[in-house]
Write an enzyme that holds these catalytic residues in place. Structure first.
Site, short mmCIF file in Angstrom:
data_model
loop_
_atom_site.label_atom_id
_atom_site.label_comp_id
_atom_site.label_asym_id
_atom_site.label_seq_id
_atom_site.Cartn_x
_atom_site.Cartn_y
_atom_site.Cartn_z
N ASP A 39 21.18 -18.82 7.50
CA ASP A 39 21.51 -17.99 8.89
C ASP A 39 20.98 -16.64 8.93
O ASP A 39 21.55 -15.79 9.74
CB ASP A 39 22.79 -18.07 9.34
CG ASP A 39 23.24 -19.75 9.34
OD1 ASP A 39 22.53 -20.49 9.82
OD2 ASP A 39 24.48 -19.85 9.21
N ASP A 263 4.86 6.21 -3.78
CA ASP A 263 4.14 5.99 -2.51
C ASP A 263 5.06 5.31 -1.53
O ASP A 263 5.50 4.11 -1.66
CB ASP A 263 3.03 4.95 -2.88
CG ASP A 263 2.10 4.68 -1.55
OD1 ASP A 263 2.46 5.27 -0.35
OD2 ASP A 263 1.16 4.32 -1.88
N GLU A 411 -6.30 9.46 -0.01
CA GLU A 411 -5.52 8.99 -1.23
C GLU A 411 -6.30 8.60 -2.54
O GLU A 411 -5.95 7.77 -3.09
CB GLU A 411 -4.66 7.89 -0.62
CG GLU A 411 -5.21 6.66 -0.04
CD GLU A 411 -4.19 5.76 0.25
OE1 GLU A 411 -3.63 5.12 -0.84
OE2 GLU A 411 -4.17 5.27 1.35
N ARG A 432 -1.79 9.29 -8.30
CA ARG A 432 -2.35 9.47 -6.54
C ARG A 432 -1.97 10.25 -5.85
O ARG A 432 -0.72 10.62 -6.00
CB ARG A 432 -1.89 8.01 -6.07
CG ARG A 432 -2.76 7.81 -4.69
CD ARG A 432 -2.76 6.44 -4.09
NE ARG A 432 -1.46 5.61 -4.07
CZ ARG A 432 -1.02 4.73 -4.70
NH1 ARG A 432 -1.78 4.33 -6.10
NH2 ARG A 432 0.18 4.24 -4.53
N GLU A 434 -1.53 11.40 -1.85
CA GLU A 434 -1.85 10.79 -0.50
C GLU A 434 -1.35 11.46 0.64
O GLU A 434 -0.08 11.86 0.53
CB GLU A 434 -1.34 9.39 -0.52
CG GLU A 434 -1.60 8.79 0.93
CD GLU A 434 -1.22 7.08 1.10
OE1 GLU A 434 -0.40 6.89 0.16
OE2 GLU A 434 -1.85 6.61 1.85
N1 GLY Z 1 1.09 2.58 0.94
C1 GLY Z 1 -0.06 1.60 0.98
C2 GLY Z 1 -1.22 2.58 1.01
O1 GLY Z 1 -1.14 3.68 0.48
O2 GLY Z 1 -2.24 2.05 1.20
MN MN Z 2 -2.18 4.54 2.11
MN MN Z 3 0.61 4.90 0.25
#
Ligand code: GLY
Ligand code: MN
Ligand code: MN
Length: 464
Positions: A39, A263, A411, A432, A434
């Site tokens: 459910d 991220d 990014e 990374r 971004e």
């Molecule tokens: N968070 C997904 C991307 O950076 O593409």
């Molecule tokens: Mn992204």
């Molecule tokens: Mn991202």
């Protein structure tokens, strides 16, 4: 919905209507509800195309729109018994006044009324790829129209993908969208700040800090500012986990001396934000971490400089790759004797083991937003070639020309797995950075910089 917002959606419907050709009709349903188990349903999220044209977030709704601009919403009727269980419904009687649509009917009437909407139309437009079973449903309605041809009815002879039109519209954001995206970006930036500070504080206090502790800080900050959901599953990756591109937030402990990659971005009122920061768990970069971090940051800066109207979508990526490739040579992760010079590294994609994703994607209602990456009208030009690594046939079609109001991420990253030909000091470092960029008249605006990005500013933030 206030009158200004009603006008925003009405204007979008009018723009779409004007592109449906003579005597076209479009059918755009919202997303289905999805069961999780027994459910329990997954939290409901409307369809982005439907929301773009209506601002309506209830399930089981559908918009019908003609070339002449006549439109109708089909939505769940008021039902006090069901509302006890599922909550408030707007209902079709209140919908025209509340949302500014011309007419509204109960969603139960969709099946019986649709053949009338399709009759005497030359084309029908609907989403081809996003709604399972819709094409079959449309075909069944058309069959009913065809049954009336001998009584003089005309059946639409053409079927078109309405997303081809909507993708182009959604690619350039209007003022309302940009305001919402700026707000989403601010909330997400605050969440990253909170997670960074929590990491340093908890480690200073000698506490057991796990990836999920930082995820909890992110969610807390998203939600307390009214965000409905994370825009995608948050990544909180400690140490070597950062080298797994689609890692989630799990239970790994954070240790001093390690980097953490987060991220994460919230969705606010239907719009996504998408931020990555990489920072030392305890607030102090080690020299090898700092060297690679500064390299990724420099590559991101190059991509920012390349993001301006008239540039191509691929320009920021190429700018970032050039800086990264040079840095990999300078830091000894790529050895000149083995891979050649900078141009060889780029041409043969020798950087690929350390940087295997693209630098950008469109951002909007969906985190990987819609919109062709190829400039329309040029799709036949350009040659083809084999990818030097995968062997895939690549059609070199001219990349999209950036225009004010487009929003894309920037990014770049580097991901270093242990390998005998890579200096050990860099092993297991994943970085990374971004940010979300709005293309402006003269360049781009980063709307996610309320969270620091330089080594100095991150260390200062985590000290306080
Ligand atoms: N968070 C997904 C991307 O950076 O593409
Ligand atoms: Mn992204
Ligand atoms: Mn991202």
């Amino acid at each position: 919905m206030d009158e200004t917002l009603k006008a925003v959606y009405a204007q979008r419907r009018a723009r779409l209507a004007a592109q449906l050709g003579p005597s076209g009709v479009a059918v755009i349903p919202t997303a289905p509800e999805r069961g999780r188990n027994r459910d329990s349903d997954f939290p409901y999220r409307h369809d982005s195309y439907f929301f773009y044209l209506t601002g309506f977030t209830e399930p089981q709704a559908c918009l019908v729109l003609t070339s002449e601009g006549r439109n109708a919403l089909f939505c769940l009727p008021k039902d006090l018994d069901r509302e006890i269980w599922d909550g408030y419904r707007l209902g079709h009687e209140a919908a025209p006044q509340a949302l500014g649509v011309d007419e509204a009917f109960s969603s139960a009437d969709l099946k019986s009324k649709m053949p009338q909407w399709l009759e005497n139309r030359s084309s029908v437009w609907f989403p081809f790829a996003t709604h399972e079973g819709l094409a079959t449903q449309i075909e069944a309605w058309l069959t009913q129209v065809r049954a009336r041809v001998r009584f003089g009815a005309q059946c639409p002879a053409q079927q078109n993908d309405v997303c081809a039109l909507l993708d182009e519209m959604r690619l350039v954001k209007d003022g309302h969208e940009l305001a919402t995206m700026r707000q989403a970006a601010r909330i997400s930036a605050g969440a990253h700040v909170r997670a960074m500070q929590s990491s340093a504080r908890m480690l200073r206090l000698g506490q057991d800090v796990r990836e999920y502790h930082l995820e909890a800080e992110l969610l807390h900050e998203f939600r307390r500012h009214g965000s409905q959901f994370p825009a995608y599953t948050s990544i909180v990756a400690a140490g070597s986990n950062a080298c797994v591109l689609h890692y989630r937030a799990d239970a790994a402990p954070l240790r001093a001396g390690q980097l953490v990659l987060i991220d994460a971005g919230c969705e606010l009122n239907g719009y996504a934000s998408d931020i990555t920061r990489t920072f030392p768990a305890d607030g102090h970069f080690t020299p090898p971490q700092q060297a690679l971090y500064e390299l990724v940051l420099a590559s991101q800066e190059a991509s920012v400089q390349a993001t301006r109207p008239g540039a191509r979508f691929t320009d920021p990526h190429q700018a970032a790759v050039r800086v990264l490739a040079q840095g990999l040579l300078d830091e000894g992760l790529l050895v000149r004797d083995q891979v050649g010079g900078l141009d060889d590294v780029i041409e043969k994609r020798a950087y690929f083991p350390f940087y295997m994703h693209r630098t950008s994607h469109w951002l909007g209602m969906d985190v990987h937003d819609c919109g062709s990456y190829v400039e329309p009208g040029n799709s036949d030009s350009g040659g083809s070639r084999r990818d030097p690594i995968s062997g895939e046939l690549i059609l070199d079609r001219p990349s999209r020309i950036l225009r004010p109001g487009m929003v894309l991420t920037l990014e770049p990253g580097l991901y270093v797995r242990p390998a005998s030909n890579v200096p050990e000091q860099f092993w297991n470092i994943g970085i990374r950075i971004e940010d979300d960029a709005v293309v402006t008249e003269s360049g781009c605006e980063l709307i996610t910089r309320d969270v620091p990005v330089s080594v100095r500013d991150i260390e200062a933030l985590m000290r306080d």
